[in-house]
Design a protein around this motif. Structure first.
Motif, PDB file in Angstrom:
ATOM      1  N   LYS A   1     -26.363  54.902 -46.108  1.00 13.84           N
ATOM      2  CA  LYS A   1     -26.319  55.045 -47.553  1.00 13.84           C
ATOM      3  C   LYS A   1     -25.182  55.577 -47.988  1.00 13.84           C
ATOM      4  CE  LYS A   1     -28.402  58.794 -49.875  1.00 13.84           C
ATOM      5  NZ  LYS A   1     -29.170  59.820 -49.894  1.00 13.84           N
ATOM      6  N   LYS A   2     -23.863  56.322 -47.552  1.00 16.57           N
ATOM      7  CA  LYS A   2     -22.730  56.891 -47.930  1.00 16.57           C
ATOM      8  C   LYS A   2     -21.562  55.843 -47.794  1.00 16.57           C
ATOM      9  CE  LYS A   2     -23.641  61.786 -48.045  1.00 16.57           C
ATOM     10  NZ  LYS A   2     -23.016  62.849 -47.517  1.00 16.57           N
ATOM     11  N   ASP A   3     -22.323  54.689 -47.008  1.00 15.39           N
ATOM     12  CA  ASP A   3     -21.281  53.475 -46.736  1.00 15.39           C
ATOM     13  C   ASP A   3     -19.741  54.150 -45.974  1.00 15.39           C
ATOM     14  OD1 ASP A   3     -20.494  50.999 -46.568  1.00 15.39           O
ATOM     15  OD2 ASP A   3     -19.218  51.086 -48.253  1.00 15.39           O
ATOM     16  N   ALA A   4     -20.197  55.188 -45.065  1.00 13.93           N
ATOM     17  CA  ALA A   4     -19.270  55.777 -44.308  1.00 13.93           C
ATOM     18  C   ALA A   4     -19.308  54.983 -42.835  1.00 13.93           C
ATOM     19  CB  ALA A   4     -19.603  57.310 -44.020  1.00 13.93           C
ATOM     20  N   GLU A   5     -17.970  54.916 -42.387  1.00 15.47           N
ATOM     21  CA  GLU A   5     -17.721  54.368 -40.993  1.00 15.47           C
ATOM     22  C   GLU A   5     -18.478  55.367 -40.130  1.00 15.47           C
ATOM     23  OE1 GLU A   5     -14.186  53.216 -37.820  1.00 15.47           O
ATOM     24  OE2 GLU A   5     -14.083  52.580 -40.115  1.00 15.47           O
ATOM     25  N   THR A   6     -18.222  56.777 -40.210  1.00 16.36           N
ATOM     26  CA  THR A   6     -18.679  57.510 -39.089  1.00 16.36           C
ATOM     27  C   THR A   6     -18.775  59.056 -39.957  1.00 16.36           C
ATOM     28  OG1 THR A   6     -16.689  58.833 -38.533  1.00 16.36           O
ATOM     29  CG2 THR A   6     -17.727  56.880 -37.037  1.00 16.36           C
ATOM     30  N   CYS A   7     -19.555  59.961 -39.566  1.00 18.81           N
ATOM     31  CA  CYS A   7     -19.534  61.188 -40.287  1.00 18.81           C
ATOM     32  C   CYS A   7     -18.149  61.780 -40.530  1.00 18.81           C
ATOM     33  CB  CYS A   7     -20.395  62.221 -39.673  1.00 18.81           C
ATOM     34  SG  CYS A   7     -22.296  61.592 -39.518  1.00 18.81           S
ATOM     35  N   GLY A   8     -17.337  61.283 -39.459  1.00 20.23           N
ATOM     36  CA  GLY A   8     -16.021  61.843 -39.981  1.00 20.23           C
ATOM     37  C   GLY A   8     -15.309  61.665 -41.123  1.00 20.23           C
ATOM     38  N   ASP A   9     -15.767  60.486 -41.819  1.00 17.70           N
ATOM     39  CA  ASP A   9     -15.255  59.995 -43.044  1.00 17.70           C
ATOM     40  C   ASP A   9     -16.015  60.924 -44.265  1.00 17.70           C
ATOM     41  OD1 ASP A   9     -14.045  58.182 -42.030  1.00 17.70           O
ATOM     42  OD2 ASP A   9     -15.559  56.836 -42.047  1.00 17.70           O
ATOM     43  N   CYS A  10     -16.951  61.583 -44.261  1.00 14.86           N
ATOM     44  CA  CYS A  10     -17.886  62.172 -45.051  1.00 14.86           C
ATOM     45  C   CYS A  10     -17.099  63.583 -45.253  1.00 14.86           C
ATOM     46  CB  CYS A  10     -19.308  62.717 -44.579  1.00 14.86           C
ATOM     47  SG  CYS A  10     -20.161  63.403 -45.962  1.00 14.86           S
TER      48      CYS A  10
END
Length: 110
Positions: free
Chosen positions: A76-85
């Motif tokens: 949904k956030k178009d993040a590669e991984t949670c590390g990008d959040c």
């Protein structure tokens, strides 16, 4: 391979479902299904144990495909991984994984 790091930081390349899939290992599928069924108090059959990684195209377990809240959030956030959040450090969704698995956190920061 960086794309084998799951959204949560776990290494899909070390997952028994992934290993059973890429090696077409029926015995590992059966062992994994039995263990996961016991751990999750759910009906998990060997034919459910097919996954090529949560961030790549291809087969996924039902959990990884549609039930994993971490994967759904990252998509949904178009993040590669949670590390990008920017919210990763305070996120309760991924918090349980990274608090119990230092390698996952290292993978997300890497």
């Amino acid at each position: 391979m960086r794309n084998m790091i799951a959204y949560c930081g776990l290494d899909c390349g070390k997952c028994d479902a992934y290993l059973a899939t890429i090696n077409d290992d029926q015995a590992l599928r059966e062992k994994t299904a039995k263990l996961w069924a016991e751990l999750n108090n759910a009906s998990i059959l060997p034919e459910h144990i097919n996954c090529e990684g949560c961030r790549v195209d291809g087969a996924k377990t039902v959990f990884c495909d549609s039930l994993c809240g971490i994967r759904q959030c990252a998509l949904k956030k178009d993040a590669e991984t949670c590390g990008d959040c920017p919210d990763m450090e305070s996120c309760q969704t991924v918090g349980e994984i990274i608090s119990n698995n230092p390698d996952a956190l290292k993978n997300l920061r890497g």
